[in-house]
Design a protein around this motif. Sequence first.
Motif, mmCIF file in Angstrom:
data_model
loop_
_atom_site.group_PDB
_atom_site.id
_atom_site.type_symbol
_atom_site.label_atom_id
_atom_site.label_comp_id
_atom_site.label_asym_id
_atom_site.label_seq_id
_atom_site.Cartn_x
_atom_site.Cartn_y
_atom_site.Cartn_z
ATOM 1 N N LEU A 74 -18.264 4.962 28.396
ATOM 2 C CA LEU A 74 -17.909 3.554 28.304
ATOM 3 C C LEU A 74 -18.686 2.723 29.327
ATOM 4 N N TYR A 75 -19.022 3.373 30.430
ATOM 5 C CA TYR A 75 -19.718 2.635 31.483
ATOM 6 C C TYR A 75 -21.196 2.438 31.172
ATOM 7 N N ASP A 76 -21.722 3.277 30.283
ATOM 8 C CA ASP A 76 -23.128 3.103 29.920
ATOM 9 C C ASP A 76 -23.261 1.891 29.007
ATOM 10 N N GLN A 77 -24.430 1.344 28.974
ATOM 11 C CA GLN A 77 -24.622 0.149 28.149
ATOM 12 C C GLN A 77 -24.265 0.447 26.698
ATOM 13 N N PRO A 78 -23.503 -0.443 26.068
ATOM 14 C CA PRO A 78 -23.145 -0.238 24.661
ATOM 15 C C PRO A 78 -24.389 -0.296 23.783
ATOM 16 N N GLY A 79 -24.378 0.532 22.754
ATOM 17 C CA GLY A 79 -25.549 0.683 21.908
ATOM 18 C C GLY A 79 -25.987 -0.614 21.274
ATOM 19 N N GLY A 80 -25.041 -1.506 20.979
ATOM 20 C CA GLY A 80 -25.413 -2.739 20.327
ATOM 21 C C GLY A 80 -24.954 -2.775 18.883
ATOM 22 N N MET A 88 -15.896 1.577 20.998
ATOM 23 C CA MET A 88 -15.677 1.450 22.437
ATOM 24 C C MET A 88 -14.403 0.695 22.735
ATOM 25 N N LEU A 89 -14.208 -0.414 22.040
ATOM 26 C CA LEU A 89 -13.019 -1.220 22.292
ATOM 27 C C LEU A 89 -11.746 -0.424 22.034
ATOM 28 N N SER A 90 -11.755 0.364 20.980
ATOM 29 C CA SER A 90 -10.539 1.122 20.679
ATOM 30 C C SER A 90 -10.331 2.222 21.729
ATOM 31 N N GLU B 112 -11.871 -2.339 35.833
ATOM 32 C CA GLU B 112 -13.199 -2.029 35.294
ATOM 33 C C GLU B 112 -13.173 -2.020 33.777
ATOM 34 N N PHE B 113 -12.091 -1.488 33.213
ATOM 35 C CA PHE B 113 -11.982 -1.509 31.756
ATOM 36 C C PHE B 113 -11.968 -2.944 31.251
ATOM 37 N N ILE B 118 -14.635 -7.116 28.155
ATOM 38 C CA ILE B 118 -15.169 -8.471 28.011
ATOM 39 C C ILE B 118 -16.641 -8.429 27.582
ATOM 40 N N ARG B 119 -17.411 -7.575 28.226
ATOM 41 C CA ARG B 119 -18.826 -7.449 27.836
ATOM 42 C C ARG B 119 -18.946 -7.051 26.382
ATOM 43 N N CYS B 120 -18.104 -6.095 25.974
ATOM 44 C CA CYS B 120 -18.117 -5.626 24.593
ATOM 45 C C CYS B 120 -17.835 -6.772 23.627
ATOM 46 N N GLU B 121 -16.798 -7.528 23.935
ATOM 47 C CA GLU B 121 -16.388 -8.586 23.008
ATOM 48 C C GLU B 121 -17.438 -9.677 22.919
ATOM 49 N N GLN B 122 -18.057 -9.977 24.046
ATOM 50 C CA GLN B 122 -19.136 -10.966 24.020
ATOM 51 C C GLN B 122 -20.262 -10.481 23.114
ATOM 52 N N GLN B 123 -20.616 -9.225 23.292
ATOM 53 C CA GLN B 123 -21.692 -8.653 22.485
ATOM 54 C C GLN B 123 -21.326 -8.695 21.004
ATOM 55 N N LEU B 124 -20.049 -8.410 20.723
ATOM 56 C CA LEU B 124 -19.604 -8.426 19.324
ATOM 57 C C LEU B 124 -19.714 -9.824 18.727
ATOM 58 N N GLU B 125 -19.316 -10.812 19.496
ATOM 59 C CA GLU B 125 -19.395 -12.184 19.002
ATOM 60 C C GLU B 125 -20.830 -12.534 18.630
ATOM 61 N N ILE B 126 -21.733 -12.157 19.499
ATOM 62 C CA ILE B 126 -23.143 -12.447 19.233
ATOM 63 C C ILE B 126 -23.582 -11.788 17.930
ATOM 64 N N LEU B 127 -23.150 -10.534 17.745
ATOM 65 C CA LEU B 127 -23.600 -9.813 16.563
ATOM 66 C C LEU B 127 -22.932 -10.325 15.293
#
Lengths: 138, 138
Positions: A74-80, A88-90, B112-113, B118-127
């Motif tokens: 989870l700490y590694d950059q998300p694939g995109g 990841m979110l789940s 940290e989670f 938050i980073r994940c959700e931002q990325q999702l919004e963009i996608l």
Amino acid sequence: MRTDDKLYSITELAQEFDITTRTIRFYEDKQLLKPARRGNTRIYSGSDRIRLKLVLRGKRLGWPLDEIHEILQLYDQPGGEVQQLELMLSKISESRDALLVQREDIELALSEFDEIQIRCEQQLEILQKPKLHRSNQD
Amino acid sequence: MRTDDKLYSITELAQEFDITTRTIRFYEDKQLLKPARRGNTRIYSGSDRIRLKLVLRGKRLGWPLDEIHEILQLYDQPGGEVQQLELMLSKISESRDALLVQREDIELALSEFDEIQIRCEQQLEILQKPKLHRSNQD
DNA sequence: TGGTAAATTGACGTTATCGTAAAGGTCAAG
DNA sequence: CTTGACCTTTACGATAACGTCAATTTACCA
């Protein structure tokens, strides 16, 4: 971003975190760490050290190593990829739920310890001041 | 004080806590439980059930069984000896320290989670809203 | 009273998490 | 060049915490 260019040897890390080098190599076997090499010798970067810290924290929380492995990802950059991100979110929410249960358990244990401690201290007072009791009864 | 005279069978407890009977017998092997017997069959009292609950909580907190065994002894009535009581008090404070470390670890992990989420959700919004971006750029 | 569902014990298997020992490579200091 | 301090891999061992299976025994019910 480039503030952790310090490098570490395996024994340095072992001493800092009070574990054996064997343990560190074992974690590498389990894919939790992937240090660079100079020739045959392992060289640990600042982020390797952070990962080790995370591993040890996970251990203190009682997680098995394969769960720690998942958490580390989870700490590694998300694939995109969208699917990746939703996975990841789940996983995050799953882990968070477990953490909340643990925190609840800790609060319960702490307050029970408080009660036990109070009972103990009261009992001690009674045992340590027997003469006061006698003089009161005179 | 006498409100828990209900009795339980091993399978009842196993179902209630979603563990196997083998596990419950294993805990007895490890002296964590000492149920009564009717003939050869185990009978669990209300306080046996509480002890089992405490064991499982300890497990969720990642404690090894022998530590849980020590903690359980704190819940039993103190012997009354001064030395006993002082030993208990020191064990309590030791356990409390460990719990505080764990709580700290949990708070760190939780925050940290949060960041990762938050980073994940931002990325999702963009996608997930690529057309809005395009139309903005028209 | 027979039958069967449940409980018990014992033995062995398994997985996780390392420890320990063997056997040797590397490299700087003397 | 040798010694000593580290480092490496490989392999086998050890312990904790159960699971699995088999062989009996017990409990309960029609």
